[in-house]
Design an enzyme around this catalytic site. Structure first.
Site, mmCIF file in Angstrom:
data_model
loop_
_atom_site.group_PDB
_atom_site.id
_atom_site.type_symbol
_atom_site.label_atom_id
_atom_site.label_comp_id
_atom_site.label_asym_id
_atom_site.label_seq_id
_atom_site.Cartn_x
_atom_site.Cartn_y
_atom_site.Cartn_z
ATOM 1 N N ILE A 152 0.660 -1.305 0.075
ATOM 2 C CA ILE A 152 0.019 0.034 -0.075
ATOM 3 C C ILE A 152 1.077 1.547 -0.007
ATOM 4 O O ILE A 152 0.449 2.626 -1.106
ATOM 5 C CB ILE A 152 -0.845 0.039 1.840
ATOM 6 C CG1 ILE A 152 -2.277 -0.680 0.654
ATOM 7 C CG2 ILE A 152 -1.922 1.447 0.687
ATOM 8 C CD1 ILE A 152 -2.751 -1.231 2.237
ATOM 9 N N THR A 164 -4.407 5.139 7.701
ATOM 10 C CA THR A 164 -5.243 4.420 7.257
ATOM 11 C C THR A 164 -4.653 2.638 7.552
ATOM 12 O O THR A 164 -4.980 1.541 6.591
ATOM 13 C CB THR A 164 -5.598 4.358 5.698
ATOM 14 O OG1 THR A 164 -4.264 4.265 5.241
ATOM 15 C CG2 THR A 164 -6.122 5.248 5.095
ATOM 16 N N SER A 165 -4.332 2.936 7.801
ATOM 17 C CA SER A 165 -3.835 1.588 8.398
ATOM 18 C C SER A 165 -4.291 0.333 9.724
ATOM 19 O O SER A 165 -5.189 0.057 9.410
ATOM 20 C CB SER A 165 -1.976 1.100 8.832
ATOM 21 O OG SER A 165 -1.253 0.095 9.013
ATOM 22 N N ARG A 166 -3.933 0.874 11.519
ATOM 23 C CA ARG A 166 -4.273 0.663 11.822
ATOM 24 C C ARG A 166 -4.516 1.002 12.867
ATOM 25 O O ARG A 166 -3.720 2.124 13.425
ATOM 26 C CB ARG A 166 -3.793 -1.045 12.516
ATOM 27 C CG ARG A 166 -3.931 -2.114 11.684
ATOM 28 C CD ARG A 166 -5.732 -2.616 11.712
ATOM 29 N NE ARG A 166 -6.135 -3.994 10.806
ATOM 30 C CZ ARG A 166 -6.157 -4.183 9.634
ATOM 31 N NH1 ARG A 166 -6.753 -2.776 8.940
ATOM 32 N NH2 ARG A 166 -6.296 -5.266 9.208
ATOM 33 N N ASP A 195 -8.988 6.278 9.027
ATOM 34 C CA ASP A 195 -9.646 5.803 8.586
ATOM 35 C C ASP A 195 -10.059 4.806 9.374
ATOM 36 O O ASP A 195 -11.004 3.546 9.469
ATOM 37 C CB ASP A 195 -9.430 4.414 7.101
ATOM 38 C CG ASP A 195 -10.945 3.837 6.833
ATOM 39 O OD1 ASP A 195 -11.258 4.445 6.436
ATOM 40 O OD2 ASP A 195 -9.816 2.729 6.604
ATOM 41 N N GLU A 247 -12.271 0.913 17.574
ATOM 42 C CA GLU A 247 -12.757 1.198 16.504
ATOM 43 C C GLU A 247 -14.282 -0.569 16.645
ATOM 44 O O GLU A 247 -15.250 -0.215 16.149
ATOM 45 C CB GLU A 247 -12.825 1.246 15.900
ATOM 46 C CG GLU A 247 -11.876 -0.636 14.902
ATOM 47 C CD GLU A 247 -11.655 -0.291 13.396
ATOM 48 O OE1 GLU A 247 -10.977 1.009 13.027
ATOM 49 O OE2 GLU A 247 -11.406 -1.473 12.629
ATOM 50 N N HIS A 269 -13.218 2.598 8.568
ATOM 51 C CA HIS A 269 -12.687 1.909 8.134
ATOM 52 C C HIS A 269 -13.422 1.239 6.823
ATOM 53 O O HIS A 269 -13.063 0.133 6.194
ATOM 54 C CB HIS A 269 -12.174 0.501 8.726
ATOM 55 C CG HIS A 269 -11.170 -0.331 9.029
ATOM 56 N ND1 HIS A 269 -10.611 -0.825 9.809
ATOM 57 C CD2 HIS A 269 -11.094 -0.842 7.653
ATOM 58 C CE1 HIS A 269 -9.629 -1.626 9.630
ATOM 59 N NE2 HIS A 269 -9.900 -1.670 8.097
ATOM 60 N N GLN A 270 -12.980 2.468 5.925
ATOM 61 C CA GLN A 270 -13.600 1.955 3.949
ATOM 62 C C GLN A 270 -12.991 2.489 2.873
ATOM 63 O O GLN A 270 -13.039 2.004 2.624
ATOM 64 C CB GLN A 270 -14.820 3.119 4.164
ATOM 65 C CG GLN A 270 -14.497 4.566 3.882
ATOM 66 C CD GLN A 270 -15.705 5.934 3.466
ATOM 67 O OE1 GLN A 270 -15.715 5.925 3.681
ATOM 68 N NE2 GLN A 270 -15.653 5.584 1.735
ATOM 69 N N ALA A 271 -11.737 2.143 3.562
ATOM 70 C CA ALA A 271 -10.136 2.504 2.985
ATOM 71 C C ALA A 271 -10.349 1.619 1.420
ATOM 72 O O ALA A 271 -9.752 1.057 0.019
ATOM 73 C CB ALA A 271 -9.349 2.755 3.017
ATOM 74 N N PHE A 272 -11.120 -0.348 2.511
ATOM 75 C CA PHE A 272 -10.145 -1.109 1.045
ATOM 76 C C PHE A 272 -11.825 -0.881 0.064
ATOM 77 O O PHE A 272 -11.471 -1.621 -0.352
ATOM 78 C CB PHE A 272 -10.190 -2.436 2.207
ATOM 79 C CG PHE A 272 -11.700 -2.834 2.686
ATOM 80 C CD1 PHE A 272 -11.968 -1.992 4.177
ATOM 81 C CD2 PHE A 272 -12.559 -3.661 2.328
ATOM 82 C CE1 PHE A 272 -13.230 -2.527 4.797
ATOM 83 C CE2 PHE A 272 -13.751 -3.757 2.785
ATOM 84 C CZ PHE A 272 -14.593 -3.035 4.082
HETATM 85 P P1 NAD Z 1 2.415 -4.832 3.780
HETATM 86 O O1 NAD Z 1 2.867 -5.865 4.399
HETATM 87 O O2 NAD Z 1 3.163 -5.519 1.764
HETATM 88 O O3 NAD Z 1 3.281 -3.511 3.776
HETATM 89 C C1 NAD Z 1 4.065 -3.437 5.235
HETATM 90 C C2 NAD Z 1 5.083 -2.575 5.082
HETATM 91 O O4 NAD Z 1 5.246 -2.085 6.881
HETATM 92 C C3 NAD Z 1 6.516 -3.859 5.179
HETATM 93 O O5 NAD Z 1 7.259 -2.973 3.746
HETATM 94 C C4 NAD Z 1 6.951 -3.874 6.572
HETATM 95 O O6 NAD Z 1 8.333 -4.206 6.529
HETATM 96 C C5 NAD Z 1 6.757 -2.491 6.777
HETATM 97 N N1 NAD Z 1 6.891 -2.323 8.220
HETATM 98 C C6 NAD Z 1 6.397 -3.584 9.555
HETATM 99 N N2 NAD Z 1 6.895 -2.991 10.574
HETATM 100 C C7 NAD Z 1 7.362 -2.023 10.418
HETATM 101 C C8 NAD Z 1 7.755 -0.912 11.325
HETATM 102 N N3 NAD Z 1 8.119 -1.040 12.230
HETATM 103 N N4 NAD Z 1 8.152 0.400 11.465
HETATM 104 C C9 NAD Z 1 8.310 0.656 9.953
HETATM 105 N N5 NAD Z 1 7.703 -0.004 8.893
HETATM 106 C C10 NAD Z 1 7.313 -1.268 8.977
HETATM 107 O O7 NAD Z 1 1.014 -4.388 3.630
HETATM 108 P P2 NAD Z 1 0.608 -3.824 3.073
HETATM 109 O O8 NAD Z 1 -0.589 -4.317 2.289
HETATM 110 O O9 NAD Z 1 1.238 -2.353 2.130
HETATM 111 O O10 NAD Z 1 -0.674 -3.294 4.023
HETATM 112 C C11 NAD Z 1 -0.178 -2.186 5.212
HETATM 113 C C12 NAD Z 1 -1.364 -1.770 6.674
HETATM 114 O O11 NAD Z 1 -2.380 -1.296 6.541
HETATM 115 C C13 NAD Z 1 -2.102 -3.991 6.717
HETATM 116 O O12 NAD Z 1 -1.258 -4.211 8.155
HETATM 117 C C14 NAD Z 1 -3.106 -3.406 7.010
HETATM 118 O O13 NAD Z 1 -2.865 -2.767 8.735
HETATM 119 C C15 NAD Z 1 -3.714 -1.873 6.881
HETATM 120 N N6 NAD Z 1 -5.035 -1.689 5.777
HETATM 121 C C16 NAD Z 1 -6.055 -1.375 6.226
HETATM 122 C C17 NAD Z 1 -6.862 -1.297 4.813
HETATM 123 C C18 NAD Z 1 -8.491 -0.215 5.661
HETATM 124 O O14 NAD Z 1 -9.374 -0.443 4.503
HETATM 125 N N7 NAD Z 1 -8.535 0.602 6.348
HETATM 126 C C19 NAD Z 1 -6.953 -2.170 4.315
HETATM 127 C C20 NAD Z 1 -5.718 -2.934 4.004
HETATM 128 C C21 NAD Z 1 -4.676 -3.254 5.153
#
Ligand code: NAD
Length: 337
Positions: free
Chosen positions: A155, A232-234, A258, A263, A295-298
């Site tokens: 992402i 938009t992560s967690r 997001d 949540e 939490h609608q980004a996906f």
């Molecule tokens: P991914 O595994 O492809 O990428 C995660 C990146 O984070 C990797 O490059 C990893 O090396 C890095 N990372 C790990 N630990 C780290 C740290 N301590 N400091 C900095 N970087 C670190 O995952 P992705 O598919 O890109 O997804 C990322 C996150 O997005 C998921 O973990 C999920 O929580 C979140 N997500 C949110 C939604 C949403 O709808 N809001 C949808 C999908 C995913």
């Protein structure tokens, strides 16, 4: 296989049923969130299909394992809600959807950045009320601004790809550098430099013990006044009390979320007729420079199709004892071992 699908919404039913047409698994859809008191619904099934806010703690895992569940099919990428060691102890396999549409999340990230900067959320309401004043709607050009990306996996890299088109300076921090991002002009720096130099910081790393409350008071102290923070992560990557303090002192100029650390009790439900009991969340809603989506980004058609297809394929692969290594989730203990 017989699969109990938890936290079902109309769109889960629609996309999973379609993907299952040729696979022919027996899917039973429960609207309930998986938690200790609903875990007995899994009785008589081979697998549970769970989403981001389902509770897969040790207690729930022990219960569903006792009911004969052998597979947890996550219909999401993140797995921070699963006690992996408990699952391994009970011999449960966990499969996930590691990548579906990174573009969906990346594009929503841009939606938050652009809406907050140009105050679209406020302009929308004003114009509907016949108020065409531009007072307090002043934005800034993204061109030439420094954007800090924390986590440049699937992402994060998609966000970088889009931001390149805005002609921004791109800084990144990740525990593993992404060559594709470097080719797109990203400069990898220490977290402290990213905090100090970025006008916008966007979070795309997973929630782990290392990233829990990564954005706390100390992190905010290192940032520029008026910085924009996007998550938009967690939710729990951000210490919500710290960002509220940051918003009050104006260290934080904009906050786009997001996800939210508590949540689980709020998102994915219509609570419009109830009183929100979470005072921290309610406080966030009072700031004019905070924009929250639930939490609608996906949530795009493309992503839901891909999630459903991978989830059904994961279940079929498990049945044939041919699981894809890349979709398996294992505990760090297991990986080290
Ligand atoms: P991914 O595994 O492809 O990428 C995660 C990146 O984070 C990797 O490059 C990893 O090396 C890095 N990372 C790990 N630990 C780290 C740290 N301590 N400091 C900095 N970087 C670190 O995952 P992705 O598919 O890109 O997804 C990322 C996150 O997005 C998921 O973990 C999920 O929580 C979140 N997500 C949110 C939604 C949403 O709808 N809001 C949808 C999908 C995913």
């Amino acid at each position: 296989m017989k699969v109990a699908v938890f936290s079902t919404k109309s769109y889960d039913r629609q996309f999973l049923a379609l993907a299952n047409e040729s696979a022919g698994h027996t899917l039973e859809f429960f609207p309930n969130r998986l938690e200790p008191r609903t875990s007995r619904l899994a009785e008589g099934f081979d697998a549970v299909c769970a989403f981001v806010n389902d509770d897969l703690s040790e207690e729930v895992i022990n219960k569903i394992a006792g009911h004969g569940i052998r597979l947890i099919a996550l219909r999401c990428a993140g797995f921070n809600n699963v006690d992996l060691e408990a699952a391994e102890k009970r011999g449960l396999t966990i499969l996930r959807v590691p990548a579906y549409s990174p573009y969906a999340v990346a594009e929503h990230t841009l939606a938050l950045i652009l809406a907050l900067n140009r105050r679209v959320h406020r302009a929308y309401n004003r114009v509907r009320e016949g108020n065409f004043s531009l007072e307090n709607l002043l934005g800034f050009d993204l061109r030439g601004r420094t954007i800090g990306v924390i986590g440049t996996g699937t992402i994060g890299a998609a966000v970088v790809h889009i931001l390149r088109g805005f002609d921004c300076r791109l800084l990144a921090y990740d525990v593993v550098e992404n060559e594709e991002c470097k080719k797109m002009g990203v400069e990898y720096v220490e977290m402290s430099q990213l905090f100090a130099e970025s006008h916008i910081i966007t979070i795309h790393c997973p929630l782990t013990p290392d990233t829990h409350h990564l954005i706390d008071d100390q992190a905010l102290d290192q940032m520029q006044d008026g910085v924009m923070l996007i998550n938009t992560s967690r939710g729990a990557i951000i210490d919500t009390q710290a960002v509220i303090r940051g918003l009050k002192t104006r260290r934080l100029g904009y906050l786009g979320l997001d996800v939210y650390e508590e949540e689980g009790d709020l998102f994915f439900k219509d609570l419009s007729e109830t009183v929100i009991q979470d005072d921290t969340f309610a406080r966030l809603l009072t700031f004019p420079n905070v924009l929250i989506t639930g939490h609608q980004a996906f949530f795009t058609r493309d992503a839901l199709t891909s999630i459903a297809e991978t989830t059904i394929n994961n279940i079929s692969d498990f049945e044939k004892d041919q699981v894809k290594e890349g979709n398996l989730v294992r505990s760090q203990k297991h990986v080290r071992g």
